[in-house]
Design a protein around this motif. Structure first.
Motif, PDB file in Angstrom:
ATOM      1  N   GLU A  25       0.882  -1.174   0.000  1.00 49.66           N
ATOM      2  CA  GLU A  25       0.000   0.000   0.000  1.00 49.66           C
ATOM      3  C   GLU A  25       0.914   1.216   0.000  1.00 49.66           C
ATOM      4  O   GLU A  25       2.131   1.076   0.139  1.00 49.66           O
ATOM      5  CB  GLU A  25      -0.939  -0.028   1.213  1.00 49.66           C
ATOM      6  CG  GLU A  25      -0.229  -0.035   2.549  1.00 49.66           C
ATOM      7  CD  GLU A  25      -0.109   1.338   3.146  1.00 49.66           C
ATOM      8  OE1 GLU A  25      -1.143   1.976   3.319  1.00 49.66           O
ATOM      9  OE2 GLU A  25       1.018   1.784   3.423  1.00 49.66           O
TER      10      GLU A  25
ATOM     11  N   ARG B   9       0.407  -7.583  -3.191  1.00 51.64           N
ATOM     12  CA  ARG B   9      -0.004  -8.402  -2.044  1.00 51.64           C
ATOM     13  C   ARG B   9      -0.174  -9.836  -2.510  1.00 51.64           C
ATOM     14  O   ARG B   9      -0.819 -10.078  -3.541  1.00 51.64           O
ATOM     15  CB  ARG B   9      -1.358  -7.922  -1.466  1.00 51.64           C
ATOM     16  CG  ARG B   9      -1.286  -6.541  -0.877  1.00 51.64           C
ATOM     17  CD  ARG B   9      -2.615  -6.117  -0.272  1.00 51.64           C
ATOM     18  NE  ARG B   9      -2.599  -4.672  -0.047  1.00 51.64           N
ATOM     19  CZ  ARG B   9      -3.641  -3.959   0.325  1.00 51.64           C
ATOM     20  NH1 ARG B   9      -4.814  -4.543   0.540  1.00 51.64           N
ATOM     21  NH2 ARG B   9      -3.526  -2.662   0.506  1.00 51.64           N
TER      22      ARG B   9
ATOM     23  N   LEU C 139      -6.137  -2.438   8.359  1.00 57.82           N
ATOM     24  CA  LEU C 139      -4.826  -1.859   8.656  1.00 57.82           C
ATOM     25  C   LEU C 139      -4.880  -1.207  10.039  1.00 57.82           C
ATOM     26  O   LEU C 139      -5.881  -0.603  10.404  1.00 57.82           O
ATOM     27  CB  LEU C 139      -4.432  -0.814   7.602  1.00 57.82           C
ATOM     28  CG  LEU C 139      -4.336  -1.333   6.151  1.00 57.82           C
ATOM     29  CD1 LEU C 139      -5.669  -1.237   5.444  1.00 57.82           C
ATOM     30  CD2 LEU C 139      -3.297  -0.558   5.367  1.00 57.82           C
TER      31      LEU C 139
ATOM     32  N   ALA D 200     -15.577  -3.660  -2.902  1.00 61.15           N
ATOM     33  CA  ALA D 200     -15.008  -2.368  -2.490  1.00 61.15           C
ATOM     34  C   ALA D 200     -14.182  -1.748  -3.619  1.00 61.15           C
ATOM     35  O   ALA D 200     -13.196  -2.319  -4.057  1.00 61.15           O
ATOM     36  CB  ALA D 200     -14.143  -2.548  -1.252  1.00 61.15           C
ATOM     37  N   VAL D 201     -14.642  -0.603  -4.100  1.00 60.71           N
ATOM     38  CA  VAL D 201     -13.898   0.112  -5.135  1.00 60.71           C
ATOM     39  C   VAL D 201     -12.743   0.871  -4.498  1.00 60.71           C
ATOM     40  O   VAL D 201     -11.687   1.039  -5.091  1.00 60.71           O
ATOM     41  CB  VAL D 201     -14.788   1.142  -5.861  1.00 60.71           C
ATOM     42  CG1 VAL D 201     -14.030   1.818  -6.997  1.00 60.71           C
ATOM     43  CG2 VAL D 201     -16.041   0.507  -6.383  1.00 60.71           C
TER      44      VAL D 201
ATOM     45  N   GLY E 259      -8.985   1.180  -5.730  1.00 64.10           N
ATOM     46  CA  GLY E 259      -8.485   0.033  -6.491  1.00 64.10           C
ATOM     47  C   GLY E 259      -8.786   0.308  -7.958  1.00 64.10           C
ATOM     48  O   GLY E 259      -9.934   0.203  -8.391  1.00 64.10           O
TER      49      GLY E 259
ATOM     50  N   ARG F  49     -10.373  -2.423  -9.964  1.00 64.54           N
ATOM     51  CA  ARG F  49     -11.811  -2.591  -9.674  1.00 64.54           C
ATOM     52  C   ARG F  49     -12.637  -1.445 -10.237  1.00 64.54           C
ATOM     53  O   ARG F  49     -13.763  -1.661 -10.691  1.00 64.54           O
ATOM     54  CB  ARG F  49     -12.025  -2.684  -8.170  1.00 64.54           C
ATOM     55  CG  ARG F  49     -11.420  -3.955  -7.628  1.00 64.54           C
ATOM     56  CD  ARG F  49     -11.949  -4.282  -6.278  1.00 64.54           C
ATOM     57  NE  ARG F  49     -11.083  -5.278  -5.662  1.00 64.54           N
ATOM     58  CZ  ARG F  49     -11.045  -5.537  -4.383  1.00 64.54           C
ATOM     59  NH1 ARG F  49     -11.853  -4.882  -3.550  1.00 64.54           N
ATOM     60  NH2 ARG F  49     -10.239  -6.459  -3.905  1.00 64.54           N
TER      61      ARG F  49
END
Ligand code: AMP
Length: 425
Positions: A86, A117, A269, A289-290, A316, A319
């Motif tokens: 991230e 990831r 996080l 989740a966008v 993202g 996405r």
């Protein structure tokens, strides 16, 4: 045959056109909100992530691409390095390292780039994926702690999604409180988990001890009924955190950004404090989740920086593009003119015409003099051209060129000197 590594993918045309269109719109929007770009390295010291994202998070405990980088010279030290999972940690590191806090003003920084990831790959979830993110960070005297920053960021995101053309997004909000609230909440979770945790997965059993909040990130289906019954963080917020959250919501109502509260959303996080949020979209299936983000008032200090509250988000991009495609967003940028040389020696004239058009800002594609007329038409259509211009001996000799509209079939004759002006329309 060597193939792209599992969880990575190539972005090819025409999809890459849509990616670029999104990035263009987003850069334009960031400029209007006075954000400036920051580019941090793709790999960092591993401890940057373990200290900020948190040892007990899925990201740090299972998903990082980490390697021991050996020293190449006596003067170098071997070091553990990690591909960034991230970008907030890197931005805050840079903020501290370059003393950006010395300006005393808010830093409004955005980034666009790959993150890594080691997750289980599926649609909308990759091992190399792309995030478009931004951070507002600065000393409290610059207004960094104010709920107005949260509202400003969320309003910007609503505008961003509208401007890229995403329809039907939903905003979910929560507050995860401050460090003291979290300590109280973790204690309550520990107590509530104690009699049931033996029925849960190994990760939950460990986390119930080390970092109970992270139990809420668990995705094991059998654990969900237990997680449902756990206490909610909202009940553990102190008065200042409660008021901060209420102020954010009141401002969102005032500017007309629709939202709902999701008390289960603690985000995976550790650095988050107070406001956390996610925008979701129905066209994405399981990975809905966008984008996600939140406030991180203690992150700078945990990395040995000054007090510098901040708030940020990461979209993202994979996405976002998938969601736009699910609504039928056309990927291809259209070609205005296909220049088709016909016969030996005509390539030269066609190249000259294409050069003139392109310099005048017209998107033009160029054929080849070896193509027969039929093939030129086929290729012009494949390229998605609006017009085809035939450059043959007769045209060059007479100075009159046929410009054919490929969708209507209409054809007009245009003098050479007028061609660029006509096609630039
Ligand atoms: P996070 O950094 O976990 O808060 O994620 C922010 C956003 O990045 C998510 O809402 C997703 O849209 C996107 N994202 C996170 N992980 C992945 C992944 N493995 N593949 C694709 N997109 C991802």
């Amino acid at each position: 045959m060597i193939k792209a590594v599992r969880g990575t993918r190539d972005l090819l045309p025409p999809d890459s056109d849509l990616w670029n269109r999104v990035e263009g719109k987003v850069r334009n929007l960031f400029a209007r909100y006075n954000y400036h770009e920051i580019r941090t390295p793709v790999f960092e010291d591993t401890s940057l992530f373990s200290r900020s994202v948190g040892e007990e998070t899925d990201i740090v405990s299972k998903e990082m691409f980490t390697w021991e980088d050996r020293a190449r010279a006596q003067s170098e030290k071997a070091q553990s390095l990690t591909l960034r999972p991230e970008n907030t940690a890197g931005v805050v590191r840079a903020y501290i390292e370059h003393g950006l806090y010395k300006t005393g003003t808010l830093q409004k920084l955005y980034y666009i780039g790959p993150q890594f990831r080691r997750e289980r790959p599926q649609k909308g979830r990759y091992r190399q994926f792309y995030q478009i993110g931004a951070e507002i960070i600065g000393p409290p005297s610059a207004g960094s702690e104010s709920p107005a920053r949260d509202a400003e960021v969320l309003e910007m995101l609503a505008t961003l999604l509208d401007e890229v053309g995403l329809k039907g997004w939903q905003l979910q909000l929560n507050s995860v409180g401050c460090a003291e609230d979290r300590a109280r909440y973790n204690k309550a979770l520990r107590e509530a988990l104690q009699p049931v945790v033996h029925q849960m997965c190994a990760d939950c059993q460990r986390r119930a001890e080390t970092n109970p909040l992270r139990v809420l990130d668990c995705k094991v289906p059998e654990d969900q009924p237990i997680i449902e019954k756990l206490p909610k963080i909202g009940e553990y917020l102190d008065e200042p955190c409660r008021q901060h959250f209420a102020a954010v919501r009141a401002m969102l109502d005032a500017v007309g950004v629709p939202h709902s509260i999701n008390e289960r959303m603690v985000r995976g996080l550790d650095y988050y404090t107070r406001t956390t949020f996610e925008f979701t979209h129905g066209g994405l299936g399981a990975q809905s989740a966008v984008l996600g983000g939140g406030r991180y008032d203690g992150l700078s200090e945990s990395l040995e920086g000054p007090k510098a509250p901040g708030i940020g988000f990461a979209i993202g991009e994979d996405r976002l593009v998938l969601a736009l495609q699910s609504q039928g967003e056309p990927p291809r940028e259209s070609v205005q003119a296909y220049i088709a040389p016909l016969g030996a020696g005509m390539g030269l004239h066609a190249l000259n015409l294409a050069r003139e058009l392109r310099r005048a800002g017209v998107t033009a594609d160029l054929g080849d003099e070896s193509f027969r007329l039929k093939r030129s038409f086929e290729l012009a259509e494949k390229a998605g051209a609006k017009y085809i211009v035939i450059v043959g001996e007769n045209e060059v000799a007479s100075g009159q060129f046929a410009v054919k509209d490929l969708s209507s079939g209409e054809q007009v004759s245009v003098p050479r000197a007028e061609l660029t002006r006509q096609l630039a329309k």
